[in-house]
Every structure is written in C-alpha cells, then in structure tokens.
Design an enzyme around this catalytic site. Structure first.
Site, mmCIF file in Angstrom:
data_model
loop_
_atom_site.group_PDB
_atom_site.id
_atom_site.type_symbol
_atom_site.label_atom_id
_atom_site.label_comp_id
_atom_site.label_asym_id
_atom_site.label_seq_id
_atom_site.Cartn_x
_atom_site.Cartn_y
_atom_site.Cartn_z
ATOM 1 N N CYS A 136 94.916 36.306 82.857
ATOM 2 C CA CYS A 136 95.844 37.431 82.707
ATOM 3 C C CYS A 136 97.268 36.920 82.532
ATOM 4 C CB CYS A 136 95.715 38.334 83.928
ATOM 5 S SG CYS A 136 97.101 39.427 84.212
ATOM 6 N N GLU A 210 88.469 39.563 79.953
ATOM 7 C CA GLU A 210 89.638 39.878 79.104
ATOM 8 C C GLU A 210 89.164 40.270 77.693
ATOM 9 O OE1 GLU A 210 92.786 40.307 79.488
ATOM 10 O OE2 GLU A 210 93.457 39.191 81.225
#
Ligand SMILES: Cc1ncc(CN)c(N)n1
Length: 222
Positions: A136, A210
């Site tokens: 992230c 992700e």
C-alpha cells in the site's frame, strides 16, 4: 547477505508488476478510465483507508521501541492527515459527499484486503504487519513514478485524473514511502532465510489483494 525490501519485490516480481502496471493504472495515466470506475474506486478507497489507519494504530500498539512507535505514527499520519483529507476533498470534487462516504457498504475486495492485513498484524509480529502494509505505502508512490515515466501518461488539465497522480508524487507521500522502505530495510537485514520466506508469502498475498482492488474498481464489483 542481509535482505532488503527490494528482495521482497524481486521474489514477487510477476505480482508486483501486475499491480504497478495494472489496466486501471494505465487508464488513469492516459485519462481513458471510465468516470464510474474511478468513482467506485474512490468510494471504496475511503473505506480502505480507514481500515488501514487502524492497521497503523495496531502497529503503534505493537511497537516495542520509540523509533518503531515513530514509524507507526508516520504511517498513521500519512493516511489520516495527507491521504484521507485530500481524498475527502477529491471525492467532493467528483460529486461524492462525506455523508455518502460514511454510509457505504464495503465491497468484497475491500473487506478481503483490509481484514487480511489486520489479521496478519494481530497474529504476527510488527515486521509481519509492516510487510503486509508495504504494498500500500510503497506501491502507490511507485505507481505515480511509473506513470510519470510512461510516454502515454497525460499530465495537466486534459487528464481528469491528474490530481490523483499529483497526490502520490507529492513530497509528503514520497517521503512517507521512503521512511517505510528504510524501516523495512533495517529490520529485514536481520532475518533468516526461513523467516524471509514467511514474509515473502505475506508480501505476495498483500500485493495480490492490491491487484484485486484495481480489478474491483475497473469492473465496478461489489
Ligand atoms: C487500495 C489502496 N492501496 C494503497 C493506497 C495508498 N495508500 C491506497 N490509497 N489504496
């Protein structure tokens, strides 16, 4: 040889590249992304960021030293003071009110990713948690830099997503990303090959989640 953050990326090269160079990212860069896909992503990302702020708060709780505590605080601050503030004003500009944001249901990709990170942090130690958080923090900074070096990327007013790229290329975000890499490099330097294998699994899973998050935005999945 001591391990470094780069070794995690290298061990998960295919997944990392699929994340950084995802179709959603390419379309953001050349301005061709459907506005509905971007709005869906923005709304889910608001929910995502709240859970990630909790994960950094968990990192603070799990910090045995002042320098670990400071690093957790940096991560929390980058999300709460930089990203979430910008995110809310950015959502407003895209016609999404704070009230709407507060009442959204979480998409499955949001649930899966955020709870995976919180669970990894609860079960594991501080390094497991930071490795789970790193795609992230590091990935989006890298995405902004990748887009900037890509010939097809359009910058300025003719790209409706220019402000998004600007947020992640900002000094605040890039500095937070570098601080996270430095923290990880210091800790990874001491781990055994077996421990590195475990951490690679965490890094791969978080990177795959992700990718699922981008897919969710692109396909408007709930
Ligand atoms: C899903 C996701 N991943 C990463 C980031 C960057 N903090 C974000 N805003 N959203």
């Amino acid at each position: 040889m001591p391990y470094q953050f780069e070794d995690l990326k290298h061990a998960c090269q295919a997944e990392w590249q699929a994340y950084i160079e995802h179709g959603f990212v390419r379309q953001l860069g050349d301005g061709s992304l459907a506005p509905e896909a971007f709005q869906h992503y923005l709304k889910q990302d608001y929910l995502f960021l709240i859970q990630f702020a909790r994960a950094y708060a968990l990192a603070a709780y799990k910090s045995p030293t002042l320098s670990d505590l400071r690093q957790a605080k940096e991560g929390l601050q980058a999300i709460v003071d930089v990203e979430l503030d910008l995110h809310i004003s950015y959502c407003n500009a895209w016609g999404i009110s704070e009230e709407e944001l507060a009442n959204l249901p979480e998409a499955r990709a949001t649930l899966a990713y955020t709870r995976y990170v919180l669970d990894t942090g609860n079960r594991g130690d501080l390094l497991d948690l930071h490795v789970a958080l790193s795609p992230c923090m590091v990935g989006y900074g890298e995405i902004a830099n990748w887009l900037n070096n890509r010939a097809q990327t359009i910058r300025g007013d003719s790209n409706p997503y220019d402000a998004w790229i600007a947020m992640y290329e900002s000094d605040e975000f890039q500095d937070a990303m570098q601080a996270e890499i430095r923290w990880l490099n210091e800790r990874l330097g001491d781990v055994s090959p077996t421990r590195f294998e475990q951490l690679t699994r965490v890094f791969r899973d978080a990177t795959r989640l992700e990718i699922d998050f981008w897919d969710m935005g692109l396909h408007l999945s709930d």
